[in-house]
Scaffold this motif. Sequence first.
Motif, PDB file in Angstrom:
ATOM      1  N   GLU A   1       5.158  11.991   9.018  1.00 30.01           N
ATOM      2  CA  GLU A   1       6.458  11.419   9.348  1.00 30.01           C
ATOM      3  C   GLU A   1       6.483   9.974   8.995  1.00 30.01           C
ATOM      4  O   GLU A   1       5.315   9.300   8.754  1.00 30.01           O
ATOM      5  CB  GLU A   1       6.924  11.257  10.894  1.00 30.01           C
ATOM      6  CG  GLU A   1       6.786  12.807  11.331  1.00 30.01           C
ATOM      7  CD  GLU A   1       8.146  13.644  10.764  1.00 30.01           C
ATOM      8  OE1 GLU A   1       9.034  12.971  10.723  1.00 30.01           O
ATOM      9  OE2 GLU A   1       7.963  14.877  10.477  1.00 30.01           O
TER      10      GLU A   1
ATOM     11  N   LYS B   1       6.627   6.034   9.367  1.00 32.32           N
ATOM     12  CA  LYS B   1       6.489   5.169  10.781  1.00 32.32           C
ATOM     13  C   LYS B   1       7.913   4.831  10.924  1.00 32.32           C
ATOM     14  O   LYS B   1       8.763   4.561  10.423  1.00 32.32           O
ATOM     15  CB  LYS B   1       5.410   3.972  10.080  1.00 32.32           C
ATOM     16  CG  LYS B   1       3.997   4.555  10.086  1.00 32.32           C
ATOM     17  CD  LYS B   1       3.327   3.134   9.815  1.00 32.32           C
ATOM     18  CE  LYS B   1       1.931   3.459   9.544  1.00 32.32           C
ATOM     19  NZ  LYS B   1       1.068   2.552   8.795  1.00 32.32           N
TER      20      LYS B   1
ATOM     21  N   GLU C   1       1.048  -1.177   0.078  1.00 33.62           N
ATOM     22  CA  GLU C   1      -0.198   0.097  -0.191  1.00 33.62           C
ATOM     23  C   GLU C   1       0.819   1.183   0.081  1.00 33.62           C
ATOM     24  O   GLU C   1       1.666   1.383   0.941  1.00 33.62           O
ATOM     25  CB  GLU C   1      -0.768   0.016   1.271  1.00 33.62           C
ATOM     26  CG  GLU C   1      -2.180  -0.331   1.126  1.00 33.62           C
ATOM     27  CD  GLU C   1      -3.029   1.050   0.683  1.00 33.62           C
ATOM     28  OE1 GLU C   1      -2.305   2.026   0.181  1.00 33.62           O
ATOM     29  OE2 GLU C   1      -4.357   1.068   0.943  1.00 33.62           O
ATOM     30  N   ALA C   2       0.575   1.989  -0.928  1.00 31.03           N
ATOM     31  CA  ALA C   2       1.428   3.191  -1.156  1.00 31.03           C
ATOM     32  C   ALA C   2       1.717   3.992   0.240  1.00 31.03           C
ATOM     33  O   ALA C   2       2.788   4.781   0.568  1.00 31.03           O
ATOM     34  CB  ALA C   2       1.205   4.074  -2.159  1.00 31.03           C
ATOM     35  N   THR C   3       0.615   4.418   0.929  1.00 33.38           N
ATOM     36  CA  THR C   3       0.679   5.300   2.171  1.00 33.38           C
ATOM     37  C   THR C   3       1.238   4.308   3.411  1.00 33.38           C
ATOM     38  O   THR C   3       1.240   4.837   4.270  1.00 33.38           O
ATOM     39  CB  THR C   3      -0.729   5.643   2.351  1.00 33.38           C
ATOM     40  OG1 THR C   3      -1.739   4.775   2.544  1.00 33.38           O
ATOM     41  CG2 THR C   3      -1.311   6.505   1.212  1.00 33.38           C
ATOM     42  N   SER C   4       1.365   3.253   3.438  1.00 27.07           N
ATOM     43  CA  SER C   4       1.444   2.151   4.515  1.00 27.07           C
ATOM     44  C   SER C   4       2.966   2.713   5.333  1.00 27.07           C
ATOM     45  O   SER C   4       2.734   2.281   6.604  1.00 27.07           O
ATOM     46  CB  SER C   4       1.755   0.966   4.173  1.00 27.07           C
ATOM     47  OG  SER C   4       2.657   0.521   3.195  1.00 27.07           O
ATOM     48  N   VAL C   5       3.774   3.154   4.636  1.00 31.61           N
ATOM     49  CA  VAL C   5       4.973   3.638   5.595  1.00 31.61           C
ATOM     50  C   VAL C   5       4.853   4.692   6.166  1.00 31.61           C
ATOM     51  O   VAL C   5       5.586   5.283   6.984  1.00 31.61           O
ATOM     52  CB  VAL C   5       6.238   3.663   4.543  1.00 31.61           C
ATOM     53  CG1 VAL C   5       6.602   2.215   4.250  1.00 31.61           C
ATOM     54  CG2 VAL C   5       6.065   4.515   3.327  1.00 31.61           C
ATOM     55  N   TRP C   6       3.715   5.588   5.996  1.00 30.89           N
ATOM     56  CA  TRP C   6       3.627   7.123   6.438  1.00 30.89           C
ATOM     57  C   TRP C   6       2.685   6.955   7.681  1.00 30.89           C
ATOM     58  O   TRP C   6       1.563   6.409   7.505  1.00 30.89           O
ATOM     59  CB  TRP C   6       3.054   8.077   5.486  1.00 30.89           C
ATOM     60  CG  TRP C   6       4.199   7.947   4.254  1.00 30.89           C
ATOM     61  CD1 TRP C   6       3.892   7.287   2.942  1.00 30.89           C
ATOM     62  CD2 TRP C   6       5.364   8.426   4.390  1.00 30.89           C
ATOM     63  NE1 TRP C   6       5.145   7.668   2.314  1.00 30.89           N
ATOM     64  CE2 TRP C   6       5.917   8.426   3.193  1.00 30.89           C
ATOM     65  CE3 TRP C   6       6.088   9.317   5.350  1.00 30.89           C
ATOM     66  CZ2 TRP C   6       7.090   8.831   2.678  1.00 30.89           C
ATOM     67  CZ3 TRP C   6       7.204   9.973   4.836  1.00 30.89           C
ATOM     68  CH2 TRP C   6       7.866   9.479   3.608  1.00 30.89           C
ATOM     69  N   SER C   7       3.026   7.718   8.588  1.00 28.73           N
ATOM     70  CA  SER C   7       1.970   7.833   9.882  1.00 28.73           C
ATOM     71  C   SER C   7       1.043   8.872   9.712  1.00 28.73           C
ATOM     72  O   SER C   7       1.156  10.092  10.196  1.00 28.73           O
ATOM     73  CB  SER C   7       2.929   7.949  11.192  1.00 28.73           C
ATOM     74  OG  SER C   7       3.581   9.030  11.262  1.00 28.73           O
ATOM     75  N   LEU C   8       0.054   8.662   8.767  1.00 32.19           N
ATOM     76  CA  LEU C   8      -0.999   9.485   8.686  1.00 32.19           C
ATOM     77  C   LEU C   8      -1.909  10.096   9.962  1.00 32.19           C
ATOM     78  O   LEU C   8      -1.972   9.011  10.924  1.00 32.19           O
ATOM     79  CB  LEU C   8      -1.846   9.181   7.502  1.00 32.19           C
ATOM     80  CG  LEU C   8      -1.184   9.264   6.228  1.00 32.19           C
ATOM     81  CD1 LEU C   8      -1.928   8.371   5.287  1.00 32.19           C
ATOM     82  CD2 LEU C   8      -1.418  10.550   5.595  1.00 32.19           C
ATOM     83  N   PRO C   9      -2.360  11.289  10.202  1.00 35.36           N
ATOM     84  CA  PRO C   9      -2.825  11.436  11.375  1.00 35.36           C
ATOM     85  C   PRO C   9      -4.266  10.758  11.250  1.00 35.36           C
ATOM     86  O   PRO C   9      -4.804  10.378  10.016  1.00 35.36           O
ATOM     87  CB  PRO C   9      -3.087  12.936  11.095  1.00 35.36           C
ATOM     88  CG  PRO C   9      -3.038  13.496   9.928  1.00 35.36           C
ATOM     89  CD  PRO C   9      -1.840  12.626   9.083  1.00 35.36           C
TER      90      PRO C   9
END
Lengths: 150, 150
Positions: free
Chosen positions: B109, B111, A115-123
Motif C-alpha cells: 500500500e 503510505k 528514494e523510489a521506495t519511500s512512498v510505499w509502506s513495505l513490510p
Amino acid sequence: MAEKTLDIPISTTAEDFGGLRMTKQRQVVYDVLAALGREHPTAAEIFVDAKERMPSISLATVYNCLETLTGAGVIRQVCIDRAAARYCANLTPHAHFYCDCCEKVFDIELKDSAEATSVWSLPKGSKVTEMQVAMRGICGLCPRCRSEES
Amino acid sequence: MAEKTLDIPISTTAEDFGGLRMTKQRQVVYDVLAALGREHPTAAEIFVDAKERMPSISLATVYNCLETLTGAGVIRQVCIDRAAARYCANLTPHAHFYCDCCEKVFDIELKDSAEATSVWSLPKGSKVTEMQVAMRGICGLCPRCRSEES
DNA sequence: TTTAGATCAAGAACTATTCTAAATAGGGTA
DNA sequence: TACCCTATTTAGAATAGTTCTTGATCTAAA
C-alpha cells in the motif's frame, strides 16, 4: 541524463565480468543497446542492428546475451504490459513512461534526493532488490501529444 | 487492507456498466477474481475456478472478460517480468512485491497521504493515466524468507 | 596441444495470448 | 410474443515472443 560511464569492465573485449566472458557477441549486443541510447529497443530491434555489426549473430544469441547482461546487472529489462520486453543500458534508478499518443518510452528520473521506495509502506524486514516503475499516459512533450490532452 | 466494497454496479447480474453488459461470464470471472482475494491469479488460474462455477466457460471468454473488465477499470492487470499476466480486483493505488523466496505476490500500500508519482520528476504537461510498480526481493514475512536474508 | 567447459547458431518447441468464424444470447421493438 | 440486431461466447487455429535443444565452435587453462 545524457552521458554516462560504466564502471564495469565491459568495454574491453573478451574480458571477464563476474566469472563470465565478455565475448564478441555480448559486446556487440551491449554496444548496440548503448548506441540506441534512450530508445529502449526490443530484442528483435537489437538483433537488426547487431547483425549489421556482426552478420553471423543469431536471434537466439541476442536473447542469450541480453539475459546474461541482465543477470550481470549491466543492463536492465523493461517490461511494459505484455508487449515485447525492452532493454535499457541506463542503470540509474529511473521509471519508464510509455506515451499512448506517440508510442515512445521515456526515462523518468528520480527527483533529487528522493528514494523510489519511500512512498510505499513495505513490510518490516523486506528487502527490495529490484524495482520496475512503468507509467502510461500522454507525455505532453511533442506538439501532437500536447494537443491530445483534453 | 482486508475488506473493500466496490462502488461500481458490478455485483448484480446482467446489469450494464459503462454501456457494456454484465453478463453471466463476466460476473463469474469477476467473482472468481474477487474471491481469490490477494492471490493475483493468472488467466489460466481464473479459468480453472471459473469452470467450477460455470462448466461451459471457455478460456477465450476468460481472456475476453478480463480484457473487458480491465478496460472498464473494474479490475487491474498486473505484469511482472514476462511471466503470465496476473489480475487483481484491488483498485486502490498499490504496488506489487514479488518474493523471490516464497514466490508470492503481495500488495504494497501507499503510505498515508503519499502520492505514487511524487518521487519522480515527470515532464511538465505530462499526464499519467496508469502506473504499475513492481518490486522484487525477499518479503521477510514467512520464516523461510526471514532466514533467506543475508 | 589437449581438454573441459562456456558459448554460439539454427531451428524446433513452447507458452501466453489473440484472432476467426460460427453459434448463441439478450434487449428493444413491432 | 416473435423478430431482429448486435454483443458476446465458444472452440480451435494462429501468432508473437521467447526458450530450449543439439551439435559445432571457441577459449582458457593445464
